[in-house]
Scaffold this motif. Sequence first.
Motif, PDB file in Angstrom:
ATOM      1  N   GLU A  98      52.751 127.051  19.994  1.00 18.88           N
ATOM      2  CA  GLU A  98      52.767 126.311  18.730  1.00 18.88           C
ATOM      3  C   GLU A  98      51.339 126.225  18.175  1.00 18.88           C
ATOM      4  O   GLU A  98      50.535 125.387  18.614  1.00 18.88           O
ATOM      5  CB  GLU A  98      53.351 124.907  18.899  1.00 18.88           C
ATOM      6  N   TYR A 154      48.310 125.131  16.055  1.00 16.39           N
ATOM      7  CA  TYR A 154      48.017 123.872  15.366  1.00 16.39           C
ATOM      8  C   TYR A 154      47.147 124.111  14.135  1.00 16.39           C
ATOM      9  O   TYR A 154      47.099 123.295  13.227  1.00 16.39           O
ATOM     10  CB  TYR A 154      47.306 122.893  16.304  1.00 16.39           C
ATOM     11  N   TRP A 155      46.398 125.214  14.138  1.00 19.80           N
ATOM     12  CA  TRP A 155      45.580 125.567  12.976  1.00 19.80           C
ATOM     13  C   TRP A 155      45.193 127.033  13.089  1.00 19.80           C
ATOM     14  O   TRP A 155      45.278 127.617  14.173  1.00 19.80           O
ATOM     15  CB  TRP A 155      44.340 124.672  12.871  1.00 19.80           C
ATOM     16  N   ALA A 156      44.815 127.607  11.936  1.00 20.91           N
ATOM     17  CA  ALA A 156      44.429 129.015  11.922  1.00 20.91           C
ATOM     18  C   ALA A 156      43.172 129.172  11.082  1.00 20.91           C
ATOM     19  O   ALA A 156      43.043 128.518  10.036  1.00 20.91           O
ATOM     20  CB  ALA A 156      45.559 129.871  11.348  1.00 20.91           C
ATOM     21  N   GLY A 170      40.619 129.846   8.466  1.00 31.22           N
ATOM     22  CA  GLY A 170      40.668 130.125   7.034  1.00 31.22           C
ATOM     23  C   GLY A 170      41.984 129.788   6.359  1.00 31.22           C
ATOM     24  O   GLY A 170      42.160 130.039   5.170  1.00 31.22           O
ATOM     25  N   LYS A 171      42.906 129.205   7.093  1.00 30.91           N
ATOM     26  CA  LYS A 171      44.221 128.899   6.528  1.00 30.91           C
ATOM     27  C   LYS A 171      44.359 127.384   6.396  1.00 30.91           C
ATOM     28  O   LYS A 171      43.931 126.653   7.289  1.00 30.91           O
ATOM     29  CB  LYS A 171      45.298 129.449   7.458  1.00 30.91           C
ATOM     30  N   THR A 172      44.962 126.917   5.311  1.00 31.28           N
ATOM     31  CA  THR A 172      45.139 125.477   5.176  1.00 31.28           C
ATOM     32  C   THR A 172      46.543 125.073   5.609  1.00 31.28           C
ATOM     33  O   THR A 172      47.517 125.758   5.295  1.00 31.28           O
ATOM     34  CB  THR A 172      44.918 124.997   3.717  1.00 31.28           C
ATOM     35  N   GLY A 173      46.572 123.971   6.344  1.00 29.14           N
ATOM     36  CA  GLY A 173      47.815 123.310   6.709  1.00 29.14           C
ATOM     37  C   GLY A 173      48.877 124.164   7.368  1.00 29.14           C
ATOM     38  O   GLY A 173      49.571 124.916   6.713  1.00 29.14           O
ATOM     39  N   GLY A 225      39.236 119.362   5.930  1.00 32.40           N
ATOM     40  CA  GLY A 225      40.404 119.456   5.047  1.00 32.40           C
ATOM     41  C   GLY A 225      41.044 118.109   4.775  1.00 32.40           C
ATOM     42  O   GLY A 225      40.610 117.071   5.281  1.00 32.40           O
ATOM     43  N   VAL A 226      42.116 118.157   3.986  1.00 32.24           N
ATOM     44  CA  VAL A 226      42.757 116.914   3.521  1.00 32.24           C
ATOM     45  C   VAL A 226      43.405 116.124   4.665  1.00 32.24           C
ATOM     46  O   VAL A 226      43.464 114.895   4.621  1.00 32.24           O
ATOM     47  CB  VAL A 226      43.803 117.211   2.421  1.00 32.24           C
ATOM     48  N   GLY A 227      43.891 116.855   5.693  1.00 31.80           N
ATOM     49  CA  GLY A 227      44.521 116.176   6.832  1.00 31.80           C
ATOM     50  C   GLY A 227      43.497 115.346   7.582  1.00 31.80           C
ATOM     51  O   GLY A 227      43.729 114.173   7.902  1.00 31.80           O
ATOM     52  N   SER A 228      42.357 115.955   7.826  1.00 28.52           N
ATOM     53  CA  SER A 228      41.287 115.255   8.541  1.00 28.52           C
ATOM     54  C   SER A 228      40.798 114.057   7.712  1.00 28.52           C
ATOM     55  O   SER A 228      40.610 112.959   8.252  1.00 28.52           O
ATOM     56  CB  SER A 228      40.146 116.239   8.814  1.00 28.52           C
ATOM     57  N   HIS A 249      51.073 118.067  10.441  1.00 26.46           N
ATOM     58  CA  HIS A 249      51.723 117.740  11.713  1.00 26.46           C
ATOM     59  C   HIS A 249      50.724 117.146  12.713  1.00 26.46           C
ATOM     60  O   HIS A 249      49.564 117.569  12.740  1.00 26.46           O
ATOM     61  CB  HIS A 249      52.296 119.011  12.359  1.00 26.46           C
TER      62      HIS A 249
HETATM   63  C1  LIG Z   1      52.489 121.354  15.356  1.00 25.73           C
HETATM   64  C2  LIG Z   1      51.118 120.786  15.093  1.00 25.73           C
HETATM   65  C3  LIG Z   1      50.623 119.737  15.866  1.00 25.73           C
HETATM   66  C4  LIG Z   1      49.339 119.230  15.642  1.00 25.73           C
HETATM   67  N1  LIG Z   1      48.866 118.174  16.392  1.00 25.73           N
HETATM   68  C5  LIG Z   1      47.621 117.657  16.142  1.00 25.73           C
HETATM   69  C6  LIG Z   1      47.120 116.518  16.849  1.00 25.73           C
HETATM   70  O1  LIG Z   1      47.786 115.931  17.704  1.00 25.73           O
HETATM   71  N2  LIG Z   1      45.876 116.064  16.537  1.00 25.73           N
HETATM   72  C7  LIG Z   1      45.094 116.658  15.569  1.00 25.73           C
HETATM   73  O2  LIG Z   1      43.969 116.208  15.334  1.00 25.73           O
HETATM   74  N3  LIG Z   1      45.555 117.716  14.867  1.00 25.73           N
HETATM   75  C8  LIG Z   1      46.786 118.232  15.119  1.00 25.73           C
HETATM   76  N4  LIG Z   1      47.246 119.295  14.396  1.00 25.73           N
HETATM   77  C9  LIG Z   1      46.373 119.864  13.339  1.00 25.73           C
HETATM   78  C10 LIG Z   1      46.553 119.069  12.044  1.00 25.73           C
HETATM   79  O3  LIG Z   1      47.880 119.047  11.609  1.00 25.73           O
HETATM   80  C11 LIG Z   1      45.831 119.702  10.862  1.00 25.73           C
HETATM   81  O4  LIG Z   1      46.296 120.991  10.683  1.00 25.73           O
HETATM   82  C12 LIG Z   1      44.378 119.776  11.024  1.00 25.73           C
HETATM   83  O5  LIG Z   1      43.837 118.485  11.105  1.00 25.73           O
HETATM   84  C13 LIG Z   1      43.746 120.500   9.825  1.00 25.73           C
HETATM   85  O6  LIG Z   1      44.226 119.924   8.642  1.00 25.73           O
HETATM   86  P1  LIG Z   1      43.286 119.728   7.419  1.00 25.73           P
HETATM   87  O7  LIG Z   1      44.115 119.453   6.222  1.00 25.73           O
HETATM   88  O8  LIG Z   1      42.180 118.760   7.745  1.00 25.73           O
HETATM   89  O9  LIG Z   1      42.603 121.152   7.275  1.00 25.73           O
HETATM   90  P2  LIG Z   1      43.248 122.420   6.562  1.00 25.73           P
HETATM   91  O10 LIG Z   1      43.275 122.202   5.074  1.00 25.73           O
HETATM   92  O11 LIG Z   1      44.537 122.751   7.222  1.00 25.73           O
HETATM   93  O12 LIG Z   1      42.170 123.513   6.890  1.00 25.73           O
HETATM   94  C14 LIG Z   1      40.911 123.545   6.202  1.00 25.73           C
HETATM   95  C15 LIG Z   1      39.976 124.508   6.918  1.00 25.73           C
HETATM   96  O13 LIG Z   1      39.609 123.928   8.174  1.00 25.73           O
HETATM   97  C16 LIG Z   1      39.869 124.848   9.219  1.00 25.73           C
HETATM   98  N5  LIG Z   1      40.339 124.080  10.374  1.00 25.73           N
HETATM   99  C17 LIG Z   1      41.506 123.364  10.461  1.00 25.73           C
HETATM  100  N6  LIG Z   1      41.592 122.784  11.659  1.00 25.73           N
HETATM  101  C18 LIG Z   1      40.490 123.145  12.348  1.00 25.73           C
HETATM  102  C19 LIG Z   1      40.010 122.867  13.657  1.00 25.73           C
HETATM  103  N7  LIG Z   1      40.709 122.118  14.514  1.00 25.73           N
HETATM  104  N8  LIG Z   1      38.824 123.392  14.045  1.00 25.73           N
HETATM  105  C20 LIG Z   1      38.110 124.169  13.195  1.00 25.73           C
HETATM  106  N9  LIG Z   1      38.502 124.471  11.935  1.00 25.73           N
HETATM  107  C21 LIG Z   1      39.674 123.966  11.527  1.00 25.73           C
HETATM  108  C22 LIG Z   1      40.945 125.796   8.685  1.00 25.73           C
HETATM  109  O14 LIG Z   1      40.854 127.056   9.306  1.00 25.73           O
HETATM  110  C23 LIG Z   1      40.600 125.868   7.214  1.00 25.73           C
HETATM  111  O15 LIG Z   1      39.616 126.854   7.006  1.00 25.73           O
HETATM  112  C24 LIG Z   1      48.528 119.800  14.615  1.00 25.73           C
HETATM  113  C25 LIG Z   1      49.047 120.852  13.824  1.00 25.73           C
HETATM  114  C26 LIG Z   1      50.315 121.347  14.071  1.00 25.73           C
HETATM  115  C27 LIG Z   1      50.829 122.480  13.208  1.00 25.73           C
END
Ligand SMILES: Cc1cc2nc3c(=O)[nH]c(=O)nc-3n(C[C@H](O)[C@H](O)[C@H](O)COP(=O)(O)OP(=O)(O)OC[C@H]3O[C@@H](n4cnc5c(N)ncnc54)[C@H](O)[C@@H]3O)c2cc1C
Length: 235
Positions: A225, A227-229, A231-234, A86-89, A63
């Motif tokens: 809402e 946006y991240w937790a 140690g939790k993915t996605g 993570g994969v989103g980044s 998201h």
């Molecule tokens: C409703 C909603 C709105 C969002 N809006 C935005 C937005 O506008 N812009 C934006 O950049 N992202 C936003 N996010 C966050 C984004 O969707 C991803 O969850 C985030 O980028 C992490 O995804 P990932 O796959 O890279 O990492 P994940 O696979 O989800 O996580 C991998 C690891 O990285 C850690 N991690 C994840 N995010 C962070 C963080 N921010 N800081 C430190 N550690 C982290 C987790 O705890 C986990 O251990 C939003 C999320 C939600 C649910």
Amino acid sequence: MPKWFANTVETVFSGLLKEVTVTKVEYFDEHFKKVRFEGDLSKTNFSVGNVVEFRVNETDFRHYTPCFYDKEAGICDVLFYLHSLGVGSDWAEGLKKNDTLKLIGPGGRIKLNTQARRHLVFGDETSLGLMHFFQTAVHPEQGLEMIVEVNDWFQYWPDELGVVAHIAKKSQENPAKDAIRIWESIHNDTWNDATFYLTGRAKSIQNFRKALQYKGVPNKQIMCEPYWADGKTGL
Ligand SMILES: Cc1cc2nc3c(=O)[nH]c(=O)nc-3n(C[C@H](O)[C@H](O)[C@H](O)COP(=O)(O)OP(=O)(O)OC[C@H]3O[C@@H](n4cnc5c(N)ncnc54)[C@H](O)[C@@H]3O)c2cc1C
């Protein structure tokens, strides 16, 4: 989710997916990137604070919160925080001009309460897009306070991105501690005409919410809402 299920989700909800093209990419530094998506968004309903979703690889969806959305012009801008964890980044990092994607939504739990006399937005690096949108959408007569919890090396970023917010120190051990201190220093009454929007790190939201409840703010005034937790993915 498994690839076959992700494919099924896309097929079943194909009516809700909008094809968009990346028309502009702007890097503020290696950690912040603004991307413009353009397509036919005329049949979508968007409220400030809503989020959109993208499929970021064969099996995962993520998201993001638009920092600008114009359904008539077919424009959706998103500010990505690139943490490379993570994969989103990784997906966001790879986005480039002329990429075509499917946008899901908009929707979500946060929606600007236009009836509120005051607004307090709390978040972190991932919430800067949301904050940017609130700043342009809240009427000047409606009070808007924003508190952003950021890592030390990102303290100047809200300013660089044009977000006027109180800067709180991020703490691994005490999530939202500094943000709550700031809130307590700026709140001088019950804020019973305000709506609170809590976003970003789940643990920080939890603590901030408890602090508001402790001060007597009723739940109906608080929108959360995560946006991240940790140690939790996605989410
Ligand atoms: C409703 C909603 C709105 C969002 N809006 C935005 C937005 O506008 N812009 C934006 O950049 N992202 C936003 N996010 C966050 C984004 O969707 C991803 O969850 C985030 O980028 C992490 O995804 P990932 O796959 O890279 O990492 P994940 O696979 O989800 O996580 C991998 C690891 O990285 C850690 N991690 C994840 N995010 C962070 C963080 N921010 N800081 C430190 N550690 C982290 C987790 O705890 C986990 O251990 C939003 C999320 C939600 C649910």
